[in-house]
Write an enzyme that holds these catalytic residues in place. Structure first.
Site, PDB file in Angstrom:
ATOM      1  N   GLU A  96       3.627  -4.401  13.203  1.00 15.94           N
ATOM      2  CA  GLU A  96       2.471  -4.278  14.079  1.00 15.94           C
ATOM      3  C   GLU A  96       1.203  -4.758  13.394  1.00 15.94           C
ATOM      4  OE1 GLU A  96       1.715  -0.447  16.033  1.00 15.94           O
ATOM      5  OE2 GLU A  96       3.855  -0.145  15.732  1.00 15.94           O
ATOM      6  N   CYS A 117      -6.065  -4.681  11.370  1.00 12.87           N
ATOM      7  CA  CYS A 117      -5.233  -3.845  10.500  1.00 12.87           C
ATOM      8  C   CYS A 117      -3.865  -4.511  10.349  1.00 12.87           C
ATOM      9  CB  CYS A 117      -5.111  -2.467  11.156  1.00 12.87           C
ATOM     10  SG  CYS A 117      -4.083  -1.348  10.217  1.00 12.87           S
ATOM     11  N   CYS A 124       8.351   1.978   4.992  1.00 13.37           N
ATOM     12  CA  CYS A 124       7.655   2.334   3.755  1.00 13.37           C
ATOM     13  C   CYS A 124       8.526   3.315   2.977  1.00 13.37           C
ATOM     14  CB  CYS A 124       6.297   2.972   4.080  1.00 13.37           C
ATOM     15  SG  CYS A 124       5.361   3.388   2.589  1.00 13.37           S
ATOM     16  N   CYS A 128       5.463   9.870   2.723  1.00 24.09           N
ATOM     17  CA  CYS A 128       4.430  10.849   3.098  1.00 24.09           C
ATOM     18  C   CYS A 128       4.922  11.570   4.365  1.00 24.09           C
ATOM     19  CB  CYS A 128       3.097  10.157   3.360  1.00 24.09           C
ATOM     20  SG  CYS A 128       2.567   9.149   1.963  1.00 24.09           S
ATOM     21  N   CYS A 131       3.646  10.688   8.165  1.00 22.67           N
ATOM     22  CA  CYS A 131       3.417   9.298   8.569  1.00 22.67           C
ATOM     23  C   CYS A 131       4.589   8.681   9.337  1.00 22.67           C
ATOM     24  CB  CYS A 131       3.120   8.483   7.318  1.00 22.67           C
ATOM     25  SG  CYS A 131       2.949   6.729   7.635  1.00 22.67           S
ATOM     26  N   CYS A 355      -0.981   1.975  14.142  1.00 24.86           N
ATOM     27  CA  CYS A 355       0.046   1.265  13.387  1.00 24.86           C
ATOM     28  C   CYS A 355       1.317   2.091  13.279  1.00 24.86           C
ATOM     29  CB  CYS A 355      -0.460   0.950  11.978  1.00 24.86           C
ATOM     30  SG  CYS A 355      -1.640  -0.368  11.974  1.00 24.86           S
TER      31      CYS A 355
HETATM   32  N1  SAH Z   1       0.347   2.914   2.659  1.00 27.90           N
HETATM   33  C1  SAH Z   1      -1.053   2.772   2.598  1.00 27.90           C
HETATM   34  C2  SAH Z   1      -1.659   2.008   3.764  1.00 27.90           C
HETATM   35  C3  SAH Z   1      -1.086   2.285   5.109  1.00 27.90           C
HETATM   36  S1  SAH Z   1      -1.330   3.889   5.802  1.00 27.90           S
HETATM   37  C4  SAH Z   1      -1.703   4.110   2.449  1.00 27.90           C
HETATM   38  O1  SAH Z   1      -1.030   5.126   2.591  1.00 27.90           O
HETATM   39  O2  SAH Z   1      -2.891   4.142   2.170  1.00 27.90           O
HETATM   40  C5  SAH Z   1      -3.022   3.814   6.332  1.00 27.90           C
HETATM   41  C6  SAH Z   1      -3.685   5.168   6.449  1.00 27.90           C
HETATM   42  O3  SAH Z   1      -3.233   5.883   7.599  1.00 27.90           O
HETATM   43  C7  SAH Z   1      -3.404   6.083   5.282  1.00 27.90           C
HETATM   44  O4  SAH Z   1      -4.564   6.720   4.868  1.00 27.90           O
HETATM   45  C8  SAH Z   1      -2.429   7.059   5.882  1.00 27.90           C
HETATM   46  O5  SAH Z   1      -2.352   8.224   5.151  1.00 27.90           O
HETATM   47  C9  SAH Z   1      -2.969   7.231   7.263  1.00 27.90           C
HETATM   48  N2  SAH Z   1      -2.050   7.836   8.242  1.00 27.90           N
HETATM   49  C10 SAH Z   1      -0.710   7.760   8.282  1.00 27.90           C
HETATM   50  N3  SAH Z   1      -0.225   8.449   9.336  1.00 27.90           N
HETATM   51  C11 SAH Z   1      -1.306   8.971   9.972  1.00 27.90           C
HETATM   52  C12 SAH Z   1      -1.461   9.785  11.147  1.00 27.90           C
HETATM   53  N4  SAH Z   1      -0.435  10.164  11.864  1.00 27.90           N
HETATM   54  N5  SAH Z   1      -2.718  10.133  11.511  1.00 27.90           N
HETATM   55  C13 SAH Z   1      -3.787   9.706  10.809  1.00 27.90           C
HETATM   56  N6  SAH Z   1      -3.692   8.941   9.707  1.00 27.90           N
HETATM   57  C14 SAH Z   1      -2.471   8.591   9.283  1.00 27.90           C
HETATM   58 FE1  SF4 Z   2       3.660   4.746   3.360  1.00 29.55          FE
HETATM   59 FE2  SF4 Z   2       2.647   6.030   5.421  1.00 29.55          FE
HETATM   60 FE3  SF4 Z   2       2.466   7.080   2.995  1.00 29.55          FE
HETATM   61 FE4  SF4 Z   2       0.987   4.907   3.610  1.00 29.55          FE
HETATM   62  S1  SF4 Z   2       0.825   6.941   4.518  1.00 29.55           S
HETATM   63  S2  SF4 Z   2       2.209   5.257   1.758  1.00 29.55           S
HETATM   64  S3  SF4 Z   2       2.424   3.857   5.012  1.00 29.55           S
HETATM   65  S4  SF4 Z   2       4.384   6.700   4.130  1.00 29.55           S
END
Ligand code: SAH
Ligand code: SF4
Length: 371
Positions: A96, A117, A124, A128, A131, A355
């Site tokens: 995306e 973005c 990934c 986390c 996510c 995303c």
């Molecule tokens: N992997 C990288 C970049 C992609 S994630 C990182 O973790 O920084 C981009 C941002 O979106 C990160 O700060 C992540 O923690 C946040 N994010 C992921 N899932 C989310 C959600 N459901 N609601 C809000 N932010 C979220």
């Molecule tokens: Fe990966 Fe999502 Fe964690 Fe970013 S927030 S490092 S995309 S698992």
């Protein structure tokens, strides 16, 4: 899983690599510049439109390179200001790319500021717990051409909306590497892609307008600090103590705050630019005032900007965002210390929510269709 495309994407070539490839084929060096100008400035979508090249060269190019390695399969425009592009790659993987439009005072949506973005991996590996991108683990890294192609697809989309006079320039204002994937886990492809986007023979897009977001891969942050192109850095902090961060981000075990924060400081001192700390607010996980005070101290020490992001619910996950009052109380503690803080409000700013989830949904639909 590794993916080796049948033909390498043209969008992954640098001026040097393309020149070398053309030389091997007996072509003069200046052809490379011409070809890249067709690709990035005129933004043609077929070899036959490259009219100052001979027919035989065009045939050779078509046999040798994929002009566009990412096909647009869905363009979903929501009622708010996000515009999601779902792209399909050569192995049918889906990624995306999101256009976030922030309308400017008094002018129409076409004159809005646009932040793009982009994704760097399919899935990934970082795990986390909150996510959507990491739910099914890592499928594979994107190659440089697939990363660049996302921006070119955005240009195609925007060029259709704007008059031709605006072409030759990139049609957006900022790039945030905040889509699917951990960008610093795909370091070499990422830097190659951003170098192509930045180059004057590429999209000519300023490195200072590119922000890389990471979950905190310390050695790679230190390496990024040494890159000649000065990209901006955002850190997904999401916990102001190891105890809280470790619960939701497994990466914190390898790189706890005692390692991460000095690396961020080193980066910001090297660059002389503010780093952004991203902090998703998740109810009853990291939204206590105690966490706010710890975050305040970290931000003051790093002289960092703080981006508070109310959590966006993900289907199948139990987490929720705190109430508005609780969000404000958390933000107030930072504001009181005169920290530069934003608390995202508009739906369109919720980059991360945008995303990852469309891909997940489409993959589920595909699985169902295959049964
Ligand atoms: N992997 C990288 C970049 C992609 S994630 C990182 O973790 O920084 C981009 C941002 O979106 C990160 O700060 C992540 O923690 C946040 N994010 C992921 N899932 C989310 C959600 N459901 N609601 C809000 N932010 C979220
Ligand atoms: Fe990966 Fe999502 Fe964690 Fe970013 S927030 S490092 S995309 S698992």
């Amino acid at each position: 899983m590794k993916f080796t495309p049948a033909k390498p994407p043209l969008t992954g070539e640098t001026l040097d690599s393309l020149t070398a490839r053309l030389r091997e084929n007996g072509e003069p060096a200046f052809r490379a510049k011409q070809i890249l100008a067709w690709l990035y400035k005129k933004r043609v979508r077929s070899w036959d439109e490259m009219t100052n090249l001979s027919k035989s060269l065009r045939t050779w190019l078509a046999d040798t390179f994929e002009l566009m390695p990412a096909a647009l399969v869905l363009n979903k425009q929501s009622e708010d200001v996000t515009d999601k592009l779902l792209l399909e790659l050569g192995d049918r993987s889906l990624i995306e790319t999101v256009i976030i439009r922030v309308p400017q005072e008094g002018v129409g949506v076409d004159h809005s500021r646009k932040t793009i973005c982009i994704s760097t991996q399919v899935g990934c590996a970082m795990g986390c717990v909150f996510c959507a991108s990491g739910l099914a683990g890592l499928k594979r890294d994107l190659n440089a051409g697939e990363i660049v192609a996302q921006l070119l697809q955005v240009c195609y989309r925007e060029d259709e909306r704007t008059p031709r006079a605006h072409m030759e320039l990139a049609s957006f204002d900022n790039i945030v590497v905040m889509g699917m994937g951990e960008p610093l886990a795909n370091y070499d492809h990422l830097i190659r892609a951003l170098t192509i986007l930045n180059a004057d023979w590429g999209l000519g897009f300023g490195a200072r307008r590119i922000t890389i977001s990471t979950s905190g891969l310390v050695p790679k942050i230190l390496r990024l600090a040494e890159e000649p192109l000065g990209f901006r850095l955002a850190i997904s902090l999401h916990g102001a103590t190891d105890e809280v961060r470790e619960q939701i981000m497994p990466v914190n075990k390898a790189f706890p705050l005692a390692k991460l924060l000095p690396a961020v400081k080193a980066f910001s001192e090297q660059h002389g630019r503010m780093v952004t700390l991203e902090f998703i607010l998740i109810a009853d996980v990291n939204d206590s005032l105690e966490q706010a005070r710890k975050l305040r101290d970290i931000a003051l020490d790093l002289h960092a900007h703080v981006n508070l992001i109310p959590y966006n619910t993900v289907e199948g996950l139990p987490w929720k965002r705190p109430s508005l009052t609780r969000q404000e109380r958390f933000a107030d503690i930072l504001r009181a210390a005169r920290i530069s803080v934003t608390l995202r409000r508009e739906k369109g700013h919720d980059i991360a929510a945008a995303c990852g989830q469309l891909r997940l949904k489409t993959e589920k639909e595909r699985e169902l269709a295959a049964v």
